[in-house]
Motif scaffolding. Sequence first.
Motif, PDB file in Angstrom:
ATOM      1  N   SER A 141     -16.585  14.031  19.431  1.00 30.10           N
ATOM      2  CA  SER A 141     -16.517  12.618  19.080  1.00 30.10           C
ATOM      3  C   SER A 141     -17.853  12.206  18.476  1.00 30.10           C
ATOM      4  O   SER A 141     -18.919  12.550  19.001  1.00 30.10           O
ATOM      5  N   GLN A 176     -19.016  15.273  25.538  1.00 30.73           N
ATOM      6  CA  GLN A 176     -20.283  14.893  26.171  1.00 30.73           C
ATOM      7  C   GLN A 176     -21.360  15.963  26.027  1.00 30.73           C
ATOM      8  O   GLN A 176     -22.536  15.692  26.258  1.00 30.73           O
ATOM      9  N   HIS A 220     -11.279  13.895  31.117  1.00 29.03           N
ATOM     10  CA  HIS A 220     -11.223  12.526  30.601  1.00 29.03           C
ATOM     11  C   HIS A 220      -9.762  12.074  30.531  1.00 29.03           C
ATOM     12  O   HIS A 220      -8.862  12.890  30.365  1.00 29.03           O
ATOM     13  N   SER A 239     -10.797   9.812  16.457  1.00 29.15           N
ATOM     14  CA  SER A 239     -11.571   9.665  17.708  1.00 29.15           C
ATOM     15  C   SER A 239     -11.512  10.993  18.478  1.00 29.15           C
ATOM     16  O   SER A 239     -10.709  11.875  18.138  1.00 29.15           O
ATOM     17  N   GLY A 240     -12.320  11.066  19.533  1.00 28.99           N
ATOM     18  CA  GLY A 240     -12.206  12.202  20.441  1.00 28.99           C
ATOM     19  C   GLY A 240     -10.855  12.160  21.154  1.00 28.99           C
ATOM     20  O   GLY A 240     -10.211  13.194  21.366  1.00 28.99           O
ATOM     21  N   THR A 241     -10.425  10.972  21.490  1.00 31.12           N
ATOM     22  CA  THR A 241      -9.124  10.793  22.148  1.00 31.12           C
ATOM     23  C   THR A 241      -8.010  11.387  21.293  1.00 31.12           C
ATOM     24  O   THR A 241      -7.142  12.115  21.790  1.00 31.12           O
ATOM     25  N   HIS A 271     -19.368   9.191  18.081  1.00 32.39           N
ATOM     26  CA  HIS A 271     -20.231   8.109  18.589  1.00 32.39           C
ATOM     27  C   HIS A 271     -21.048   8.510  19.803  1.00 32.39           C
ATOM     28  O   HIS A 271     -21.952   7.789  20.206  1.00 32.39           O
ATOM     29  N   LYS A 272     -20.770   9.691  20.374  1.00 28.81           N
ATOM     30  CA  LYS A 272     -21.583  10.121  21.518  1.00 28.81           C
ATOM     31  C   LYS A 272     -22.874  10.798  21.060  1.00 28.81           C
ATOM     32  O   LYS A 272     -23.770  11.027  21.856  1.00 28.81           O
ATOM     33  N   ASN A 304     -18.160  13.753  31.846  1.00 29.76           N
ATOM     34  CA  ASN A 304     -18.747  12.488  31.400  1.00 29.76           C
ATOM     35  C   ASN A 304     -19.345  11.666  32.537  1.00 29.76           C
ATOM     36  O   ASN A 304     -20.239  10.863  32.325  1.00 29.76           O
ATOM     37  N   ASP A 345     -12.944  20.217  25.807  1.00 30.65           N
ATOM     38  CA  ASP A 345     -13.424  18.895  25.413  1.00 30.65           C
ATOM     39  C   ASP A 345     -14.957  18.927  25.536  1.00 30.65           C
ATOM     40  O   ASP A 345     -15.505  18.942  26.637  1.00 30.65           O
TER      41      ASP A 345
END
Length: 391
Positions: free
Chosen positions: A199, A179, A102, A70-72, A201-202, A151, A176
């Motif tokens: 990430s 976005q 974030h 994930s991005g996280t 899914h964005k 974001n 990061d």
Amino acid sequence: MTERVYLDWNATAPLRPQARDAFERAVTLTGNPSSVHAEGRAARHTIEGAREQIAALLGAERADVIFTGSGTEANALALSPLIETAAEKQPRDKLLISAIEHASVRAGGRFARETIEDIPVDAAGRVDLAALAQALRTAQRPLVSIMLANNETGVIQAVAEAAGIVHAANGLLHVDAVQAIGRMACDIRARGADLVTLSAHKIGGLKGVGALVRGREDIHFAEPLVRGGGQERGLRAGTENVAGIAAFGAAAAAASANLADEAAHLRSLRDLFEEGLRAIAPQTVIFGEAVERLPNTTLFSHPGLKTETAVIAFDLAGIAVSSGAACSSGKVQPSHVLAAMGVSEPLTRGAVRASVGFSTTKADIETALNAWRKLAPALSKGSKEQPGMAA
Ligand code: PLP
């Protein structure tokens, strides 16, 4: 059932058709990418193709891309005191993070709490570079984390300038860009970023896939985040999510192929939306509107507006928008971004984010404005508050 209008692309984007195709091809591959036989090699080949596509999106080298879950997770991997360069093997002694990062950056990765310091932002949501320079004076080997675009507000940060300041202070810069990718050019070398988080899914890939990308090849992590089988050059153990990675690569390629056209499309819809919001309710405040922003994001508020009420009203009208600060509990939390910008509490409590994407249409915007038209009259009756800011 009436068609839904999805205006929450900053939370997550629908799957791109190209990503779906790549996923469907890769999900039938049997092999483990670490296996040497033909099945394993086919899976490996798919991953390496996607790595090339992610590298191309950023102007990086293929070997610099580390896939994560994930991005996280990419942020957690990046924020390590044990990052070495060819010239510097000592642990990083301080982590400086902007006040609007974030939650996955604000958590500080593997740095001890007492070694983490906040860098403030101005009223428009831009990182205060003078404060950054000041904070760097008390560090020997700092790591700095500043997002490319926020974001909640979409405000774009002066990353290239920040990189100059950070490097002059013997620091490294993590960016990061979760976005920003797919919505603006993200050449990480030109911007001087040492590490970049992405990430999938964005940008129309799958949830649960991310990447950390090195901006220079001599960066080395002395400690992986996940230990085990040694995948991803020893930095992220665990059998790779082959189909998710394939979809990520395809989404990145599609996003970069159409970047200029898509950005123009997003901007025209965003501007139409913002003009409409104001035409209907002139006291509408649009955060960060005076500075450079992503072309797809509007964070707005209005005296008397309550985020929960507005999000529910839009939802009942068939439109998905959000409070800028999405939270896994589903509850609306006061935004740390707006607090850092010094926005008054009543306006913060009414903040609503609408974010558009490649398949959003003019008709979608009109539907959303019709819902706003129904919501807005109650506001002017309900409150005597004046906007605290219009940055
Ligand atoms: N960084 C930013 C700026 C984000 O907006 C998000 C997701 O909302 C993340 C990191 C986390 O990415 P992921 O959802 O892949 O963990």
